[in-house]
Motif scaffolding. Structure first.
Motif, PDB file in Angstrom:
ATOM      1  N   TRP A  52     -12.655-141.201  51.892  1.00 12.64           N
ATOM      2  CA  TRP A  52     -12.961-140.396  52.767  1.00 12.64           C
ATOM      3  C   TRP A  52     -11.810-138.462  52.166  1.00 12.64           C
ATOM      4  CZ3 TRP A  52     -17.131-139.641  55.870  1.00 12.64           C
ATOM      5  CH2 TRP A  52     -17.387-140.466  56.617  1.00 12.64           C
ATOM      6  N   ASP A  53     -11.368-139.021  50.701  1.00  9.64           N
ATOM      7  CA  ASP A  53     -10.755-138.051  50.910  1.00  9.64           C
ATOM      8  C   ASP A  53     -11.152-136.317  50.011  1.00  9.64           C
ATOM      9  OD1 ASP A  53      -8.091-136.888  49.114  1.00  9.64           O
ATOM     10  OD2 ASP A  53      -8.191-137.859  47.164  1.00  9.64           O
ATOM     11  N   LYS A  58     -11.292-134.959  56.136  1.00 12.88           N
ATOM     12  CA  LYS A  58     -10.857-133.736  56.597  1.00 12.88           C
ATOM     13  C   LYS A  58     -11.158-134.020  58.225  1.00 12.88           C
ATOM     14  CE  LYS A  58      -8.766-131.500  52.569  1.00 12.88           C
ATOM     15  NZ  LYS A  58      -8.300-129.848  52.090  1.00 12.88           N
ATOM     16  N   ARG A  61     -10.702-137.123  60.221  1.00 14.16           N
ATOM     17  CA  ARG A  61     -10.066-137.224  61.263  1.00 14.16           C
ATOM     18  C   ARG A  61      -9.522-136.616  62.108  1.00 14.16           C
ATOM     19  NH1 ARG A  61      -9.445-138.256  55.830  1.00 14.16           N
ATOM     20  NH2 ARG A  61      -8.538-136.254  54.401  1.00 14.16           N
ATOM     21  N   THR A  67      -3.214-138.249  62.434  1.00 16.69           N
ATOM     22  CA  THR A  67      -2.935-137.617  61.157  1.00 16.69           C
ATOM     23  C   THR A  67      -3.633-138.620  59.986  1.00 16.69           C
ATOM     24  OG1 THR A  67      -0.969-139.514  61.054  1.00 16.69           O
ATOM     25  CG2 THR A  67      -0.938-137.250  62.225  1.00 16.69           C
ATOM     26  N   ASP A  68      -3.259-138.004  58.517  1.00 19.91           N
ATOM     27  CA  ASP A  68      -3.476-138.070  57.356  1.00 19.91           C
ATOM     28  C   ASP A  68      -2.463-140.094  57.603  1.00 19.91           C
ATOM     29  OD1 ASP A  68      -4.796-136.383  56.895  1.00 19.91           O
ATOM     30  OD2 ASP A  68      -3.363-135.583  54.769  1.00 19.91           O
ATOM     31  N   GLU A  69      -0.913-139.610  57.634  1.00 25.00           N
ATOM     32  CA  GLU A  69      -1.082-140.782  57.833  1.00 25.00           C
ATOM     33  C   GLU A  69      -0.979-142.329  58.826  1.00 25.00           C
ATOM     34  OE1 GLU A  69       3.711-141.893  58.069  1.00 25.00           O
ATOM     35  OE2 GLU A  69       3.574-140.639  59.648  1.00 25.00           O
ATOM     36  N   PHE A  71      -4.345-142.340  59.367  1.00 27.54           N
ATOM     37  CA  PHE A  71      -5.977-142.720  58.819  1.00 27.54           C
ATOM     38  C   PHE A  71      -5.478-143.330  57.892  1.00 27.54           C
ATOM     39  CE2 PHE A  71      -9.746-141.499  56.542  1.00 27.54           C
ATOM     40  CZ  PHE A  71     -10.452-141.632  57.609  1.00 27.54           C
ATOM     41  N   TYR A  72      -5.009-143.422  57.238  1.00 23.60           N
ATOM     42  CA  TYR A  72      -4.828-144.117  56.142  1.00 23.60           C
ATOM     43  C   TYR A  72      -4.086-145.628  55.858  1.00 23.60           C
ATOM     44  CZ  TYR A  72      -7.154-140.569  53.474  1.00 23.60           C
ATOM     45  OH  TYR A  72      -8.687-140.068  52.534  1.00 23.60           O
TER      46      TYR A  72
END
Length: 189
Positions: A52-53, A58, A61, A67-69, A71-72
């Protein structure tokens, strides 16, 4: 789980059908609470190896309100696509996920996931595979009837920028589905 992930990363069962070659993309941990099952990586994700990059990620999310943090964080989110590799380009977008992946890898992955409270099914491939005969006639109807699949599953449309028309045509999605999705995510992470 580590050995299983290594086996997936080295998978090449459909290599003859992949224009860019195999590069399985998956992210999971035995403690994952939420599983996101999408379609298959696009070219950007194939290049980066990060699920999902891309623009769809985006948007996803934003829908999840994370947040990205977060989510990953594999202990929070397992990311398991229907097809682990980029399937190639079709007439109107990417080809469908390769049919070999889910039957080969999903059950062994879910056997290792003991703490899953929610499975988010993004798009018709994931919904058809996991909901089977319970899916409605269209993706729109399946998403509109999301409460029928709770608490285990929550079906979503694909967050692709190409789906702007669908989102405009179905304003109930932001009013009814997204608040429920965000509440469940907040409760779990």
């Amino acid at each position: 789980m580590q050995e299983l992930l290594i086996n997936i990363k080295h998978c090449n069962i459909c290599k003859d059908h992949l224009a860019l070659g195999p590069r399985p993309v998956v992210s999971t941990h035995p403690d994952s609470k939420i599983v996101i099952i999408g379609q298959a990586p696009g070219t950007k994700v194939h290049a980066s190896g990060v699920p999902w990059d891309d623009a769809s990620g985006k948007q996803l999310r934003k829908w999840l309100d994370v947040t990205d943090e977060a989510f990953y964080d594999e202990k929070k989110f397992a990311i398991i696509p229907m097809g682990f590799c980029y399937p190639g380009k079709g007439k109107t977008g990417d080809l469908p996920p390769r049919p070999e992946c889910a039957p080969q890898w999903h059950k062994p992955l879910f056997d290792e996931l003991k703490n899953v409270d929610l499975v988010i099914l993004i798009g018709m491939y994931a919904q058809n595979y996991y909901l089977g005969k319970q899916t409605q006639k269209t993706l729109t109807e399946t998403v509109a009837n999301f409460k029928e699949y709770l608490p285990k599953y929550l079906p979503l449309p694909h967050p692709s920028p190409r789906n702007r028309f669908w989102l405009t045509k179905n304003p109930w999605f932001e009013v009814e589905v997204l608040p429920e999705l965000r509440k469940r995510i907040k409760d779990l992470v």
